[in-house]
Design a protein around this motif. Sequence first.
Motif, PDB file in Angstrom:
ATOM      1  N   UNK A  64      13.684 -37.936  -0.493  1.00 53.53           N
ATOM      2  CA  UNK A  64      12.714 -37.893   0.191  1.00 53.53           C
ATOM      3  C   UNK A  64      11.065 -38.726  -0.011  1.00 53.53           C
ATOM      4  N   UNK A  65      11.880 -39.667  -1.028  1.00 52.09           N
ATOM      5  CA  UNK A  65      11.558 -40.973  -1.650  1.00 52.09           C
ATOM      6  C   UNK A  65      10.999 -42.406  -0.454  1.00 52.09           C
ATOM      7  N   UNK A  66      10.215 -42.597  -1.016  1.00 48.23           N
ATOM      8  CA  UNK A  66      10.062 -43.886  -0.127  1.00 48.23           C
ATOM      9  C   UNK A  66      10.083 -45.683  -1.171  1.00 48.23           C
ATOM     10  N   UNK A  67       9.088 -45.578  -1.844  1.00 51.78           N
ATOM     11  CA  UNK A  67       9.870 -46.810  -3.324  1.00 51.78           C
ATOM     12  C   UNK A  67       9.494 -46.241  -4.181  1.00 51.78           C
ATOM     13  N   UNK A  68      11.035 -45.914  -4.829  1.00 51.96           N
ATOM     14  CA  UNK A  68      11.444 -45.858  -6.351  1.00 51.96           C
ATOM     15  C   UNK A  68      11.782 -46.966  -7.347  1.00 51.96           C
ATOM     16  N   UNK A  69      10.761 -47.638  -7.789  1.00 48.05           N
ATOM     17  CA  UNK A  69      11.039 -48.630  -8.298  1.00 48.05           C
ATOM     18  C   UNK A  69      11.196 -48.353 -10.147  1.00 48.05           C
ATOM     19  N   UNK A  70      10.483 -46.873 -10.684  1.00 48.83           N
ATOM     20  CA  UNK A  70      10.815 -47.431 -11.875  1.00 48.83           C
ATOM     21  C   UNK A  70      11.358 -45.561 -12.574  1.00 48.83           C
ATOM     22  N   UNK A  71      11.834 -45.274 -13.378  1.00 46.96           N
ATOM     23  CA  UNK A  71      12.459 -44.637 -14.071  1.00 46.96           C
ATOM     24  C   UNK A  71      12.529 -44.217 -15.691  1.00 46.96           C
ATOM     25  N   UNK A  72      12.444 -43.124 -15.632  1.00 49.96           N
ATOM     26  CA  UNK A  72      12.154 -42.581 -17.104  1.00 49.96           C
ATOM     27  C   UNK A  72      12.815 -41.570 -17.259  1.00 49.96           C
ATOM     28  N   UNK A  73      13.274 -41.712 -18.576  1.00 50.32           N
ATOM     29  CA  UNK A  73      13.812 -40.344 -19.318  1.00 50.32           C
ATOM     30  C   UNK A  73      13.366 -39.331 -20.814  1.00 50.32           C
ATOM     31  N   UNK A  74      13.222 -38.424 -20.547  1.00 47.68           N
ATOM     32  CA  UNK A  74      13.777 -37.476 -21.705  1.00 47.68           C
ATOM     33  C   UNK A  74      14.721 -36.679 -21.516  1.00 47.68           C
ATOM     34  N   UNK A  75      14.439 -35.890 -23.541  1.00 47.75           N
ATOM     35  CA  UNK A  75      16.341 -34.416 -23.436  1.00 47.75           C
ATOM     36  C   UNK A  75      16.159 -34.046 -21.776  1.00 47.75           C
ATOM     37  N   UNK A  76      15.505 -33.636 -21.395  1.00 44.98           N
ATOM     38  CA  UNK A  76      15.593 -32.411 -19.753  1.00 44.98           C
ATOM     39  C   UNK A  76      15.767 -33.435 -18.881  1.00 44.98           C
ATOM     40  N   UNK A  77      14.357 -34.315 -18.643  1.00 48.03           N
ATOM     41  CA  UNK A  77      14.524 -34.380 -17.306  1.00 48.03           C
ATOM     42  C   UNK A  77      14.559 -36.114 -16.916  1.00 48.03           C
ATOM     43  N   UNK A  78      14.626 -36.283 -15.880  1.00 46.67           N
ATOM     44  CA  UNK A  78      14.584 -37.712 -14.734  1.00 46.67           C
ATOM     45  C   UNK A  78      12.859 -37.581 -15.097  1.00 46.67           C
ATOM     46  N   UNK A  79      12.217 -39.184 -14.328  1.00 46.09           N
ATOM     47  CA  UNK A  79      11.308 -39.559 -14.693  1.00 46.09           C
ATOM     48  C   UNK A  79      11.024 -39.485 -13.150  1.00 46.09           C
ATOM     49  N   UNK A  80      10.368 -39.802 -12.347  1.00 42.17           N
ATOM     50  CA  UNK A  80      10.167 -41.176 -11.232  1.00 42.17           C
ATOM     51  C   UNK A  80       8.643 -41.284 -10.625  1.00 42.17           C
ATOM     52  N   UNK A  81       8.203 -42.921 -10.191  1.00 39.86           N
ATOM     53  CA  UNK A  81       6.969 -43.219  -9.559  1.00 39.86           C
ATOM     54  C   UNK A  81       7.493 -43.570  -8.410  1.00 39.86           C
ATOM     55  N   UNK A  82       6.954 -43.101  -7.456  1.00 39.78           N
ATOM     56  CA  UNK A  82       7.038 -43.290  -6.737  1.00 39.78           C
ATOM     57  C   UNK A  82       5.466 -44.475  -6.222  1.00 39.78           C
ATOM     58  N   UNK A  83       5.988 -45.944  -5.609  1.00 40.08           N
ATOM     59  CA  UNK A  83       5.184 -46.663  -5.224  1.00 40.08           C
ATOM     60  C   UNK A  83       3.970 -46.132  -4.058  1.00 40.08           C
ATOM     61  N   UNK A  84       5.069 -45.948  -2.612  1.00 40.42           N
ATOM     62  CA  UNK A  84       3.939 -45.882  -1.436  1.00 40.42           C
ATOM     63  C   UNK A  84       4.018 -44.813  -1.226  1.00 40.42           C
TER      64      UNK A  84
END
Length: 345
Positions: A64-84
């Motif tokens: 359901x994203x539009x422009x996911x250019x960056x992701x990051x991690x910690x132990x439990x999760x994946x984080x991501x920004x959607x530029x659009x």
Amino acid sequence: MAVPRRIIVGFIATLGACGARTELAAPRDDHDDASANARDASSDSITTLPSPCLAKAPTLLAGGGKAIQFIALDHDSVYFTDYTLGTVNAVPKAGGSAVVLAAGQGKPSGLVAISGAVYWTAFSGDAVLSAPTSGGSSTTVATNQDGAYEITAAGAVPYWTTLRACSVARAETSGKAHVVAEAHQPFTTIASTNDWVFWVSYQHKSVERFEIASNTTTTLIGGEGLELPTTLATDGTRVYFGGISPSHAAIRSISIDGGDASTLFEAECTIDGGAPANPCVGNVATDSAFVYFTADGKVSKVPVAGGDATTIASAQPRPYAIAADDACVYWSNLGDGTVWAAPIK
């Protein structure tokens, strides 16, 4: 604004003069260390708990994203920004529903997970913000960051680049954002260990190395022969990078002490309906054993010492951001706004 592959590609030809800033007010708050055993996408902390990733094959984590250019991690999760969409999001590594940690952001771009919080840059908002990874109100870390773009962490300290201000800045315990480097051309990608921060300078056509202890910057690699990188990763021993070429995929590395660069992988790149991508290499990540990278519609890995590349996932619609832990590699696809995981072994 349309989002090309890594927005810096479109900005290099259009950015005007850079505005210099030396010190900026930046209120901060502290967060409990809820993930002390985590390894995030941009630090050299060590994972002591096994990753909860359960993927046995390429597995969709979020859509359901539009422009996911960056992701990051910690132990439990994946984080991501959607530029659009203007959102900062999280999805469990073990699978489950994605949640929005922050909405209404001004073109959110880089992000990093640090000690129970996620930090991100708001490109059009000219700010750096944070929020608890467990959910809650966001906090402004720095304002007046003209074109804040990519962010990393050296220990628990965020460092970020600004494209329009053409600087690298860091957050300080005094509650201010301090500029550690500035130039007349943009700084773009950034990576770090606890002791070093590395970034690309378009002015110097180089990869710069900043020693935190001495507060000094030197050139790690540069010169006319350098295919200027658009992505960096480090394992504390070497820096790994991919170049800007639209038709040539090359993954290289260099010791953090400098010297000659080594080529780990090279291939011609022809995707997007037979036309070259721009650039071919999307992003790189490392777990000290392999370098993981997105290029040519594939997610691949190559040993840090070089050798044959192994394809982890193919026929991906513009794979881009990438990160890895002890069990899985995670990536985003710009072509369909998805986030995936796959086993690394």
